[in-house]
Write a protein that holds these residues in place. Sequence first.
Motif, PDB file in Angstrom:
ATOM      1  N   TYR A  56      -9.427 -14.410 -31.347  1.00  0.00           N
ATOM      2  CA  TYR A  56      -9.174 -15.850 -31.344  1.00  0.00           C
ATOM      3  C   TYR A  56     -10.317 -16.589 -32.045  1.00  0.00           C
ATOM      4  CZ  TYR A  56      -5.630 -14.720 -27.857  1.00  0.00           C
ATOM      5  OH  TYR A  56      -4.548 -14.182 -27.203  1.00  0.00           O
ATOM      6  N   GLY A  57     -10.000 -17.318 -33.095  1.00  0.00           N
ATOM      7  CA  GLY A  57     -11.012 -18.091 -33.794  1.00  0.00           C
ATOM      8  C   GLY A  57     -11.262 -19.436 -33.154  1.00  0.00           C
ATOM      9  N   ASP A  58     -10.308 -19.932 -32.385  1.00  0.00           N
ATOM     10  CA  ASP A  58     -10.415 -21.234 -31.733  1.00  0.00           C
ATOM     11  C   ASP A  58     -10.857 -21.025 -30.290  1.00  0.00           C
ATOM     12  OD1 ASP A  58      -9.918 -23.663 -30.371  1.00  0.00           O
ATOM     13  OD2 ASP A  58      -8.341 -24.217 -31.803  1.00  0.00           O
ATOM     14  N   VAL A  59     -12.099 -21.467 -29.966  1.00  0.00           N
ATOM     15  CA  VAL A  59     -12.649 -21.235 -28.627  1.00  0.00           C
ATOM     16  C   VAL A  59     -11.862 -22.010 -27.565  1.00  0.00           C
ATOM     17  CG1 VAL A  59     -14.713 -21.436 -27.182  1.00  0.00           C
ATOM     18  CG2 VAL A  59     -14.928 -20.833 -29.595  1.00  0.00           C
ATOM     19  N   GLU A  60     -11.448 -23.238 -27.874  1.00  0.00           N
ATOM     20  CA  GLU A  60     -10.702 -24.037 -26.900  1.00  0.00           C
ATOM     21  C   GLU A  60      -9.359 -23.392 -26.565  1.00  0.00           C
ATOM     22  OE1 GLU A  60     -10.297 -28.118 -27.870  1.00  0.00           O
ATOM     23  OE2 GLU A  60     -12.454 -28.462 -28.098  1.00  0.00           O
ATOM     24  N   PHE A  61      -8.699 -22.873 -27.585  1.00  0.00           N
ATOM     25  CA  PHE A  61      -7.413 -22.199 -27.347  1.00  0.00           C
ATOM     26  C   PHE A  61      -7.636 -20.957 -26.477  1.00  0.00           C
ATOM     27  CE2 PHE A  61      -4.239 -18.997 -28.448  1.00  0.00           C
ATOM     28  CZ  PHE A  61      -3.069 -19.695 -28.194  1.00  0.00           C
ATOM     29  N   PHE A  62      -8.691 -20.210 -26.806  1.00  0.00           N
ATOM     30  CA  PHE A  62      -9.024 -19.003 -26.040  1.00  0.00           C
ATOM     31  C   PHE A  62      -9.310 -19.365 -24.571  1.00  0.00           C
ATOM     32  CE2 PHE A  62     -12.836 -16.741 -24.403  1.00  0.00           C
ATOM     33  CZ  PHE A  62     -12.218 -15.565 -24.028  1.00  0.00           C
ATOM     34  N   SER A  63     -10.091 -20.463 -24.351  1.00  0.00           N
ATOM     35  CA  SER A  63     -10.443 -20.853 -22.980  1.00  0.00           C
ATOM     36  C   SER A  63      -9.198 -21.235 -22.184  1.00  0.00           C
ATOM     37  CB  SER A  63     -11.431 -22.023 -23.002  1.00  0.00           C
ATOM     38  OG  SER A  63     -12.640 -21.645 -23.625  1.00  0.00           O
ATOM     39  N   GLY A  64      -8.296 -21.951 -22.832  1.00  0.00           N
ATOM     40  CA  GLY A  64      -7.070 -22.327 -22.148  1.00  0.00           C
ATOM     41  C   GLY A  64      -6.215 -21.131 -21.802  1.00  0.00           C
ATOM     42  N   LEU A  65      -6.075 -20.215 -22.737  1.00  0.00           N
ATOM     43  CA  LEU A  65      -5.295 -19.002 -22.505  1.00  0.00           C
ATOM     44  C   LEU A  65      -5.913 -18.173 -21.385  1.00  0.00           C
ATOM     45  CD1 LEU A  65      -2.918 -17.218 -23.683  1.00  0.00           C
ATOM     46  CD2 LEU A  65      -4.703 -16.015 -24.950  1.00  0.00           C
ATOM     47  N   PHE A  66      -7.237 -18.071 -21.394  1.00  0.00           N
ATOM     48  CA  PHE A  66      -7.954 -17.295 -20.379  1.00  0.00           C
ATOM     49  C   PHE A  66      -7.717 -17.900 -18.990  1.00  0.00           C
ATOM     50  CE2 PHE A  66     -11.551 -15.947 -17.833  1.00  0.00           C
ATOM     51  CZ  PHE A  66     -11.749 -14.630 -18.221  1.00  0.00           C
ATOM     52  N   GLU A  67      -7.771 -19.247 -18.892  1.00  0.00           N
ATOM     53  CA  GLU A  67      -7.581 -19.899 -17.612  1.00  0.00           C
ATOM     54  C   GLU A  67      -6.144 -19.750 -17.116  1.00  0.00           C
ATOM     55  OE1 GLU A  67      -8.596 -24.191 -15.471  1.00  0.00           O
ATOM     56  OE2 GLU A  67      -8.765 -23.972 -17.656  1.00  0.00           O
ATOM     57  N   ASN A  68      -5.180 -19.777 -18.034  1.00  0.00           N
ATOM     58  CA  ASN A  68      -3.783 -19.588 -17.652  1.00  0.00           C
ATOM     59  C   ASN A  68      -3.550 -18.214 -17.036  1.00  0.00           C
ATOM     60  OD1 ASN A  68      -2.995 -22.139 -18.455  1.00  0.00           O
ATOM     61  ND2 ASN A  68      -2.382 -21.470 -20.523  1.00  0.00           N
ATOM     62  N   HIS A  69      -4.242 -17.206 -17.551  1.00  0.00           N
ATOM     63  CA  HIS A  69      -4.042 -15.834 -17.083  1.00  0.00           C
ATOM     64  C   HIS A  69      -4.850 -15.504 -15.829  1.00  0.00           C
ATOM     65  CE1 HIS A  69      -2.031 -14.997 -20.918  1.00  0.00           C
ATOM     66  NE2 HIS A  69      -1.631 -13.856 -20.385  1.00  0.00           N
ATOM     67  N   THR A  70      -6.023 -16.110 -15.696  1.00  0.00           N
ATOM     68  CA  THR A  70      -6.918 -15.704 -14.600  1.00  0.00           C
ATOM     69  C   THR A  70      -7.108 -16.772 -13.539  1.00  0.00           C
ATOM     70  OG1 THR A  70      -8.910 -16.536 -15.727  1.00  0.00           O
ATOM     71  CG2 THR A  70      -8.208 -14.273 -16.233  1.00  0.00           C
ATOM     72  N   GLY A  71      -6.824 -18.033 -13.886  1.00  0.00           N
ATOM     73  CA  GLY A  71      -7.068 -19.130 -12.949  1.00  0.00           C
ATOM     74  C   GLY A  71      -8.492 -19.648 -13.033  1.00  0.00           C
ATOM     75  N   PHE A  72      -9.298 -19.071 -13.947  1.00  0.00           N
ATOM     76  CA  PHE A  72     -10.680 -19.513 -14.121  1.00  0.00           C
ATOM     77  C   PHE A  72     -10.963 -19.740 -15.597  1.00  0.00           C
ATOM     78  CE2 PHE A  72     -10.596 -16.598 -10.484  1.00  0.00           C
ATOM     79  CZ  PHE A  72     -11.129 -17.409  -9.486  1.00  0.00           C
ATOM     80  N   THR A  73     -11.893 -20.657 -15.857  1.00  0.00           N
ATOM     81  CA  THR A  73     -12.374 -20.788 -17.241  1.00  0.00           C
ATOM     82  C   THR A  73     -13.314 -19.616 -17.502  1.00  0.00           C
ATOM     83  OG1 THR A  73     -14.349 -22.055 -16.649  1.00  0.00           O
ATOM     84  CG2 THR A  73     -12.302 -23.310 -17.042  1.00  0.00           C
ATOM     85  N   PRO A  74     -13.593 -19.268 -18.761  1.00  0.00           N
ATOM     86  CA  PRO A  74     -14.544 -18.185 -19.056  1.00  0.00           C
ATOM     87  C   PRO A  74     -15.885 -18.412 -18.373  1.00  0.00           C
ATOM     88  CG  PRO A  74     -13.349 -18.756 -21.023  1.00  0.00           C
ATOM     89  CD  PRO A  74     -12.961 -19.774 -19.990  1.00  0.00           C
ATOM     90  N   TRP A  75     -16.379 -19.649 -18.360  1.00  0.00           N
ATOM     91  CA  TRP A  75     -17.676 -19.939 -17.733  1.00  0.00           C
ATOM     92  C   TRP A  75     -17.614 -19.649 -16.240  1.00  0.00           C
ATOM     93  CZ3 TRP A  75     -19.327 -23.421 -14.004  1.00  0.00           C
ATOM     94  CH2 TRP A  75     -20.728 -23.583 -13.904  1.00  0.00           C
TER      95      TRP A  75
END
Length: 511
Positions: A486-505
Amino acid sequence: MKLLIVDDEVIIRTGLSTVIPWSEYGYELLRPAASAEEAIARLESERPDIVLTDIQMTGLNGFDLAREVKRLLPSTEVIILTGYDQFEYARRAITEGVSDYLLKTSRPDEIMGAVGAARERIVMRGESGNRDELREKLIETLIQGGEVDYTTMRQSLRLLPRLRMDTASRYVVCCIGATGWGTENGYGKLLLFAAHNVIDELVEGEAALREDHILLILPLMKGEQDSLIKLEAMLQRIEIKLKCKLHVAIGEEVGGLDELKHSINSALHTFLYQGLLPEVRMIDSRAVSRRKGSRRACTPWEKERLGELLVDGDAQALHLWLDGIVKEMESDEETTPESYQAYLNSVLQAGEEAIRRLLQEAGAESPEAIKAQPISLKLAAENGGEEMLSRMLELLKHYLTASGHHSMPPMNRAIAYIHEHLEEDLSLSLVAKRVQLTLHHFSEVFRRETGHTYAEFVAKARVEKAMELLKETDASFSEIASRVGYGDVEFFSGLFENHTGFTPWEYRRRG
């Protein structure tokens, strides 16, 4: 000292046995033999030191006897007696290894003189053998770091004159290897033996032959600065003479023979650099002692790339890539034999782990053969790069056999490819083409067998990889996003939160 008289004429046998009082001169007179055949039959049991024999006898002659004596008892002296003063007899006596040649008309004192000379030669050979044995033991004592007491010093002055103990101010030990004759049929050891003999003959100092190298103790004279330059010039001559290549490691200089062990250890360690510096004939320990060692483990990127090449199953591409990273490590001026060995073994270990993971994902068993055997320090120093390449290609072969590779079910191959290429373009059409299925058929079968659409599966795999990287590395969020495609960090963060319920941070903070 045993003496055997051989003659088929009883008068001659009796005369030679009784005219000279052999026992008074320290000889043990064996029962005289009436023929060469009888003498030969008794040789091994009675083992005479000196044989005094006629030439012309019934049956085998004196030359036949001399030939058998030299075959069975090489150190025994043979003296020929003949009634014929002819050059041809003398010439043949020499070729048959006869020690002396006498006429039967010789006086007793002349016969005694010939026998006495033969005894002297036997004694000298024995003393020479003892001297050589003592000399070798003395060199071994010095090499092993044994105590150099007064007795050892006195023996060294007498038996090891080339150490120049009375004038040498310092010493240095050189470790020498030889290549160029191949290793099959023992040619490698034969070359080392030949090189040792020539070095021992031509080079100032004392040389000792070891299993795979030669140790040369070189005296350094006060005021002489070119001892090593002379050595290099001499070694170049030896290379031309033997048609080989010599590799020399120079240890640290020491002040006396009692410190030789220190110079030997530094020379042996420096000798390990021969694989890293193959074009350097003489490697000085001072030049490499400053090296700190390069990195000892392959990087995460190298592990990922290795996994990609293994899943592709392309031996040639794998070979080219491995050759490149090995050459890069060899050219690093900080690389030491120890760091080089550790790096090679880390690559092998990464290969084993990647193959086991791929087989697990494909639902195949990992055979016992898929195990990365560590490369020893000695082997890494000699030919570590080639050895690692060979072992990795062997691992690939076992992987292809265990997985069935292209006979593996298409969906298993697709899943393995996805996991190994998460940072790349993973479009549906690309992966379908990779497993040789039509786009529509691949999409339907993939959903049926995995329970997910292709896009859902890829997103899930990328998030799981990101979770692993967040836990195990300190990489930034943008770097992790890039490494999972993923080149877009914001898109990646949103996708990550959708799957895990948490932001990467938040996920990293939870540990």
